[in-house]
Design an enzyme around this catalytic site. Sequence first.
Site, PDB file in Angstrom:
ATOM      1  N   HIS A  57      34.277 -21.979  -4.986  1.00  0.00           N
ATOM      2  CA  HIS A  57      34.992 -22.681  -3.913  1.00  0.00           C
ATOM      3  C   HIS A  57      34.634 -24.162  -3.860  1.00  0.00           C
ATOM      4  CE1 HIS A  57      36.175 -18.835  -2.242  1.00  0.00           C
ATOM      5  NE2 HIS A  57      34.919 -18.447  -2.158  1.00  0.00           N
ATOM      6  N   HIS A 219      39.899 -16.111  -0.933  1.00  0.00           N
ATOM      7  CA  HIS A 219      39.713 -15.419  -2.214  1.00  0.00           C
ATOM      8  C   HIS A 219      41.032 -14.829  -2.682  1.00  0.00           C
ATOM      9  CE1 HIS A 219      35.960 -15.059   0.154  1.00  0.00           C
ATOM     10  NE2 HIS A 219      35.428 -15.490  -0.965  1.00  0.00           N
TER      11      HIS A 219
END
Lengths: 331, 331
Positions: A57, A219
Site C-alpha cells: 500500500h 485490498h
Amino acid sequence: MKKILNSPDTIVDDMLTGYVSAHSTTVKFGSHPRVIVRARSKNAGKVGLIIGNGSGHEPIAMGWVGEGLLDANAVGEIFAAPAPHIIVEGIKSADFGAGTILLVSSHSGDIINSEAAIEDAKELGIDVRSLLMYDDISSAPKGQEAERRGAPGTTFIYKILGAATEHGYDIDRSIALGAKVRDWTRTLGVAVAPGISPLTGKPMFSIPKNEIYIGIGVHGEPGIRQRAIGSASDVVVEVMENIFADFDYKTCEEVTVLVNGSGGTTLMELFIIYGEVAKFLKNHGIRIIMPMVGELVTTQETAGFSISLLRMDEEIKEMWSRPSYAPYFHL
Amino acid sequence: MKKILNSPDTIVDDMLTGYVSAHSTTVKFGSHPRVIVRARSKNAGKVGLIIGNGSGHEPIAMGWVGEGLLDANAVGEIFAAPAPHIIVEGIKSADFGAGTILLVSSHSGDIINSEAAIEDAKELGIDVRSLLMYDDISSAPKGQEAERRGAPGTTFIYKILGAATEHGYDIDRSIALGAKVRDWTRTLGVAVAPGISPLTGKPMFSIPKNEIYIGIGVHGEPGIRQRAIGSASDVVVEVMENIFADFDYKTCEEVTVLVNGSGGTTLMELFIIYGEVAKFLKNHGIRIIMPMVGELVTTQETAGFSISLLRMDEEIKEMWSRPSYAPYFHL
C-alpha cells in the site's frame, strides 16, 4: 508478472532496504528488519505511536514515519499483517515511558495479530493500548460503524495523533482524540481498473470495460454498486451524497478532505475529482481546511480513488495544522 | 476511455481549478488562467524562474511552484507546449526586476513556443533568457548532448536554480549554474506498459507481454532496445552501465539520484530499483546525497521508470540541501 522486482521472496525486504537507504536522514531500521523507526528520537516522555500493517500500500505506512507523525511501523508481508513478535518489536521501539498507542486498521488479520502483540507487550511491562480505526462506509451499514473496514481516511488519525503526542498529550487524552477523529471520519472508494497482485501475478478483481465500482476496499474487496463510468462530476456527487447520508457533515462549518489515488489513477484526474468535491462542499457552505490530494494508500497500480471527510473542531484543526515531516507526507 | 474526467475539452482547466483550490496557501492563478504562480511573492530583486510545459505529466511542473523552486509555470494542453502569449504572461509574473530565466525542456514544441515568447517579452522590456535542458542519453549519441530530449533529470535544475535564485544569485551566475547542472546530469528511462492518452483514449505505445523498452521518452517516444523484463537488479545494472558509459561518474565522489516513476509503477518497485542503484554506486565508491524516489514526471499511468544521476560539487550540494517547499516537492 510485469513488475520490476527481484525474487518474489524478497519483495518486502528489498523494498525496505531501498526505502531506508533513500531516506536515511529520517528513518532507520529498528530492532527487527521489519520495523521502521524515526532516525532521530528525542522522545523521552512522549506517548509512542505505532502501526503494524501489510505492505503493498506504499507510501503508507512506512512513508509516514517521521516527526509529528508515526514513531514506528511494523511491516508485514504483502496484504498481510505482521506477526505478533514483529509488532512487539515495534511497540518496544515506540515506548518512551509514557505509554504507547498501537493503531489497528480494522481488518481481521490486523486485529488478530495486534491483540496477540498487545498481550505479549503488556507481559513485558509496557503500557500499550490499541486504537481500532474504521472509516469505510461501504463495508457495514450506518449504526454498525464499529464493523467497518479501515480505509484511507485512517491517515487522518496518524497525522493528528502524531501531532498531539509530539505536543505532549498523555495517553488517555491521545486515545480520546484519536477516537473522536475516527468517529468524525467517513470514506468511500471507487474502483476503475484492477492492479496486479504481486502475490499471484493476476488482476486483483475484474470489472466491465465501461463500468466502475462504488465502495471497494483497499485490498480490492467487492464494492456495493456497479455503474457506468460517467463524468467526474457525476461520480463525485454520488460518492459525496453517500457520505453525507452517513454522517451529518451538512451542519459542519469546517472539514478536511483526502482525495486518495489507488495507484493507477493520474494526479490529473485526482485534481479534477478534488475540484468537484470542493464545489460540492462550497454548495453546502462548508469550508475545507488544508486538504490532501495524492497517492497515500495504494492498492498496487489499481485505478481508482477514495474520498474521505473529517469534521473539524478547534482541537483537530490545531493538530492538523502543526508541521509534520516524513518522507511521503505533504500537506 | 477509462479515466475520471469531465469533458475532454476542459481537462486542463478542471485540473488547474482543482489544483489551485487544493493548494491555495502555496499557489494561485497568475494573470492568465493557464499560469500558476506562488501565492506569496516577496521577491523584489530576485531572479525569476519559470517553465512552460505541456500538461499530462503531473505533478511536474505546477506541483513544484513554490518557495525555493519555481516562481511560475505556464501550462499547455496535454503533451503540448503552451502558446507564446501564455508563456509571456508567465514571464511577466516572474519578473521581479532582476531578470527572468525561462527553463525550456528540449522538445520541438517547447523550443518553438518559448523562442517566440522570449522575443515578445524582450519587446516588453523584460530581461528574459532561456536555458535549454536536455538529459535523456537515449535520444542522441554521446558528443551530441545538445540534440538530446528533456527527461526527468531536468528537475534537478528546477530545484538548484530555485534555491540559487532565492539565495540572491544574479542572472548570469544562475544561468551558469543551471548549465553546469544540465551538463552533469544523465537520465535513462525504461518502459514496462503503456498508459492511455487522454487525447486519443488509446495506449501510448505497445510492447510485448514479457518485454520492456530501454530508453523511452516522457511522451512514449520509442526506446533504443527491447529486452526480457528480467530482475530489478539486471535492469538497473543495464541502465547504470549505459549512464556510466555516457558520463564519467566513476570519478565522482558524490552524486544525487532521482528514481522517477512514470505513473503506473508502484512505489514498492521504485524502492527496490533505488536499492539496486544504491548498491551499484556503493560498489563504485560513490556517495549519494539526498536522493529522490517517487512520481515526479509522469506519462499518465505508464508503467516504467527512469534513473537520473547528477554529479555534485560544493555549490550544487549547497543548493540541493537548502529547504524548498512546494505542494509536490519532497526530498
